[in-house]
Design a protein around this motif. Structure first.
Motif, mmCIF file in Angstrom:
data_model
loop_
_atom_site.group_PDB
_atom_site.id
_atom_site.type_symbol
_atom_site.label_atom_id
_atom_site.label_comp_id
_atom_site.label_asym_id
_atom_site.label_seq_id
_atom_site.Cartn_x
_atom_site.Cartn_y
_atom_site.Cartn_z
ATOM 1 N N ALA A 6 0.898 -1.205 0.121
ATOM 2 C CA ALA A 6 -0.067 0.049 0.054
ATOM 3 C C ALA A 6 0.846 1.251 0.060
ATOM 4 C CB ALA A 6 -1.038 0.022 1.333
ATOM 5 N N ARG A 7 0.298 2.467 -0.099
ATOM 6 C CA ARG A 7 1.144 3.605 0.053
ATOM 7 C C ARG A 7 0.399 4.418 0.959
ATOM 8 N NH1 ARG A 7 4.775 3.740 -3.643
ATOM 9 N NH2 ARG A 7 5.043 6.052 -4.091
ATOM 10 N N LEU A 8 1.238 5.446 1.723
ATOM 11 C CA LEU A 8 0.789 6.352 2.501
ATOM 12 C C LEU A 8 0.852 7.696 1.916
ATOM 13 C CD1 LEU A 8 2.563 8.096 4.925
ATOM 14 C CD2 LEU A 8 3.185 5.645 5.374
ATOM 15 N N ARG A 9 0.347 8.812 2.257
ATOM 16 C CA ARG A 9 0.553 10.099 1.786
ATOM 17 C C ARG A 9 0.925 10.892 2.957
ATOM 18 N NH1 ARG A 9 -2.815 14.811 1.539
ATOM 19 N NH2 ARG A 9 -4.414 13.431 2.326
ATOM 20 N N LEU A 10 2.011 11.571 2.850
ATOM 21 C CA LEU A 10 2.330 12.443 3.976
ATOM 22 C C LEU A 10 1.571 13.986 3.715
ATOM 23 C CD1 LEU A 10 6.205 12.368 3.734
ATOM 24 C CD2 LEU A 10 4.569 11.273 5.356
ATOM 25 N N VAL A 11 0.762 14.123 4.827
ATOM 26 C CA VAL A 11 -0.241 15.253 4.515
ATOM 27 C C VAL A 11 0.176 16.797 4.790
ATOM 28 C CG1 VAL A 11 -2.045 13.620 5.187
ATOM 29 C CG2 VAL A 11 -0.955 15.089 6.784
ATOM 30 N N GLY A 12 1.337 17.217 5.265
ATOM 31 C CA GLY A 12 1.786 18.440 5.325
ATOM 32 C C GLY A 12 3.381 18.578 5.297
ATOM 33 N N GLY A 13 3.590 19.743 5.344
ATOM 34 C CA GLY A 13 4.956 20.293 5.189
ATOM 35 C C GLY A 13 5.797 20.258 3.963
ATOM 36 N N ARG A 14 7.051 20.076 4.178
ATOM 37 C CA ARG A 14 7.989 20.101 2.777
ATOM 38 C C ARG A 14 7.851 18.929 1.774
ATOM 39 N NH1 ARG A 14 13.957 18.903 5.082
ATOM 40 N NH2 ARG A 14 13.449 17.124 6.380
ATOM 41 N N TRP A 15 7.124 17.993 2.456
ATOM 42 C CA TRP A 15 6.898 16.492 1.453
ATOM 43 C C TRP A 15 5.499 16.349 1.242
ATOM 44 C CZ3 TRP A 15 10.608 14.195 5.419
ATOM 45 C CH2 TRP A 15 12.027 14.338 5.071
ATOM 46 N N ARG A 16 4.654 17.466 1.524
ATOM 47 C CA ARG A 16 3.063 17.302 1.362
ATOM 48 C C ARG A 16 2.873 16.601 -0.003
ATOM 49 N NH1 ARG A 16 -1.295 21.802 2.182
ATOM 50 N NH2 ARG A 16 -3.074 20.491 2.142
ATOM 51 N N GLY A 17 1.974 15.637 0.248
ATOM 52 C CA GLY A 17 1.365 15.050 -1.006
ATOM 53 C C GLY A 17 2.401 13.796 -1.627
ATOM 54 N N ARG A 18 3.574 13.729 -0.689
ATOM 55 C CA ARG A 18 4.650 12.684 -1.386
ATOM 56 C C ARG A 18 4.001 11.355 -0.892
ATOM 57 N NH1 ARG A 18 10.459 13.460 -2.049
ATOM 58 N NH2 ARG A 18 10.269 11.353 -2.271
ATOM 59 N N VAL A 35 -6.209 11.489 10.980
ATOM 60 C CA VAL A 35 -5.708 11.510 12.552
ATOM 61 C C VAL A 35 -4.588 12.194 12.398
ATOM 62 C CG1 VAL A 35 -4.903 9.963 14.307
ATOM 63 C CG2 VAL A 35 -6.840 9.143 13.119
ATOM 64 N N ARG A 36 -3.528 12.037 11.556
ATOM 65 C CA ARG A 36 -2.291 12.528 11.432
ATOM 66 C C ARG A 36 -2.540 14.090 11.421
ATOM 67 N NH1 ARG A 36 0.463 10.714 7.086
ATOM 68 N NH2 ARG A 36 -1.054 9.368 6.437
ATOM 69 N N GLU A 37 -3.493 14.550 10.347
ATOM 70 C CA GLU A 37 -3.653 16.051 10.455
ATOM 71 C C GLU A 37 -4.132 16.570 11.654
ATOM 72 O OE1 GLU A 37 -3.543 19.413 8.240
ATOM 73 O OE2 GLU A 37 -3.390 17.535 7.126
#
Length: 187
Positions: A6-18, A35-37
């Motif tokens: 599977a894949r997870l999406r980083l939700v904020g910061g410099r890698w947002r959307g990665r 939850v992370r947000e």
């Protein structure tokens, strides 16, 4: 290395959307985006420059999210060798050397002592009862200081473990299958 499923999406910061791959390993479940947000909104003023510990790193969602938002350093503890190697590959893919991935048994590692952390993420596998032991070792081992924040994640219907008297519960929410809380260590 563990097979990615599977894949997870980083939700904020410099890698947002990665997006990072998540290894296919028993009991591994990344902290949900929602939850992370919320968690990182709670921690926003504290993250820049923070020293963080991700006790049961798993997918690395919490540790990499903290780095994305400006943490100075994140130490990630992971017991499963293939998962630890996957975390190292993810750190390399992000081009970061601020993540220290340690292949170790987290509870054994916490028996030692060391420099205190500003923020600790405590999200053990749900099927194992590791919260109380981890909390006791964090509290006794010099890993925390006044003002440290400790994040706990457990099943939505789970009972919050007994917290040390010096920890003040400041947030406690449920989202879907997850209950999550934040405590601050009193001075």
């Amino acid at each position: 290395m563990a097979k990615a499923s599977a894949r997870l999406r980083l939700v904020g910061g410099r890698w947002r959307g990665r997006r990072l791959s998540v290894p296919d390993a028993p009991g591994l479940r990344p902290t949900p985006d929602r939850v992370r947000e919320t968690l990182f909104n709670w921690l926003a003023p504290l993250i820049p420059g923070a020293r963080c510990l991700d006790v049961f790193a798993g997918s690395g969602a919490l540790g990499f999210e903290a780095l994305s938002r400006g943490a100075r350093e994140v130490v990630m503890l992971e017991r499963a060798g293939p998962v630890a190697r996957h975390l190292m590959a993810s750190a390399q893919a992000l081009g970061t050397d601020e993540a220290q991935i340690i292949h170790t048994d987290a509870l054994r590692w916490l028996e030692g002592g060391g420099k205190p952390f500003d923020i600790v993420f405590l999200d053990p596998p749900f099927g194992q009862d590791l919260w109380s032991t981890a909390i006791a070792r964090l509290n006794a081992g010099g890993w925390l200081k006044p003002g440290s924040r400790v994040y706990l994640e457990l099943p939505a219907r789970g009972i919050l473990p007994v917290l040390p008297p010096t920890w003040d519960l400041v947030r406690d929410k449920t989202a879907g299958e997850v209950r999550y809380s934040l405590s601050v260590v009193a001075g």
